[in-house]
Write an enzyme that holds these catalytic residues in place. Sequence first.
Site, PDB file in Angstrom:
ATOM      1  N   VAL A 111      61.313  16.457  43.837  1.00 53.61           N
ATOM      2  CA  VAL A 111      60.052  16.641  43.122  1.00 53.61           C
ATOM      3  C   VAL A 111      58.896  16.089  43.938  1.00 53.61           C
ATOM      4  O   VAL A 111      57.827  16.694  44.014  1.00 53.61           O
ATOM      5  CB  VAL A 111      60.121  16.009  41.715  1.00 53.61           C
ATOM      6  CG1 VAL A 111      58.752  15.997  41.057  1.00 53.61           C
ATOM      7  CG2 VAL A 111      61.113  16.773  40.858  1.00 53.61           C
ATOM      8  N   CYS A 112      59.112  14.952  44.595  1.00 53.69           N
ATOM      9  CA  CYS A 112      58.050  14.363  45.407  1.00 53.69           C
ATOM     10  C   CYS A 112      57.633  15.311  46.517  1.00 53.69           C
ATOM     11  O   CYS A 112      56.452  15.436  46.837  1.00 53.69           O
ATOM     12  CB  CYS A 112      58.508  13.044  46.004  1.00 53.69           C
ATOM     13  SG  CYS A 112      58.975  11.829  44.764  1.00 53.69           S
ATOM     14  N   THR A 113      58.588  15.987  47.110  1.00 54.14           N
ATOM     15  CA  THR A 113      58.287  16.935  48.179  1.00 54.14           C
ATOM     16  C   THR A 113      57.411  18.071  47.667  1.00 54.14           C
ATOM     17  O   THR A 113      56.422  18.436  48.307  1.00 54.14           O
ATOM     18  CB  THR A 113      59.604  17.468  48.784  1.00 54.14           C
ATOM     19  OG1 THR A 113      60.320  16.360  49.333  1.00 54.14           O
ATOM     20  CG2 THR A 113      59.350  18.501  49.860  1.00 54.14           C
TER      21      THR A 113
END
Length: 165
Positions: free
Chosen positions: A44-46
Site C-alpha cells: 500500500v505504501c508503494t
Amino acid sequence: MTLLLGDVVPDFQADTTTGPISFHHWIGEDWAFFFSHPADFTPVCTTEMGRTVQLADEFAERGVKPIGLSTDTVTEHPRWIEDVNDTQHTNLTFPIVADPDLKIAKLSEMIHPAESETAAVRSAFIIDPDKKLRLTKTYPMSVGRSPACTGMYWPGSVISSMNPA
C-alpha cells in the site's frame, strides 16, 4: 505532547532522500503534506507514494510540498523509490524522511503502541505556511489506504516488484 489542530508542528532535523533538512526551513512559505508509512516496500505504501507523485502538479499548483516518512534508513530508500517508479510509472523526487530510531515518528505521534512499537502508523498531516497543523488523519496499518490513493488499487494490479529481504 498532544498535537492538535492549530498547533505549531514540531521542528526536526532529518536525513532524507534529497539530503538533510530542517523541517520548518524546508516548508518555507509553502504548505506541506507530511505523511508516514510503516516501512519501505509495503504494497500500500508503494501505491500511495506513486499516487502522490502522480498528483505532484496539482500539489505544486496549490503551493503544497509533499514529504514522506518511513522508519527505514536513507540508504534503503533508493531501492524503494526505484520500485515505486517502476511499478507506478512515476519519477519520485520529493523527500522521504529516514526515521530508523523512530524519533520523528514519536515526536509527531505516528507511533501507536496498540499497532506497533517499532513502525509508524499511516498518518497524513496538512501543515500551513505558519507551520500550524490544519488537518490530520491517522489510521491503522491494517486499513492501508490514504485519501490520495483511494480507488487506485484493484485486484491483480502490480503494487511492488521487489522483495526487501
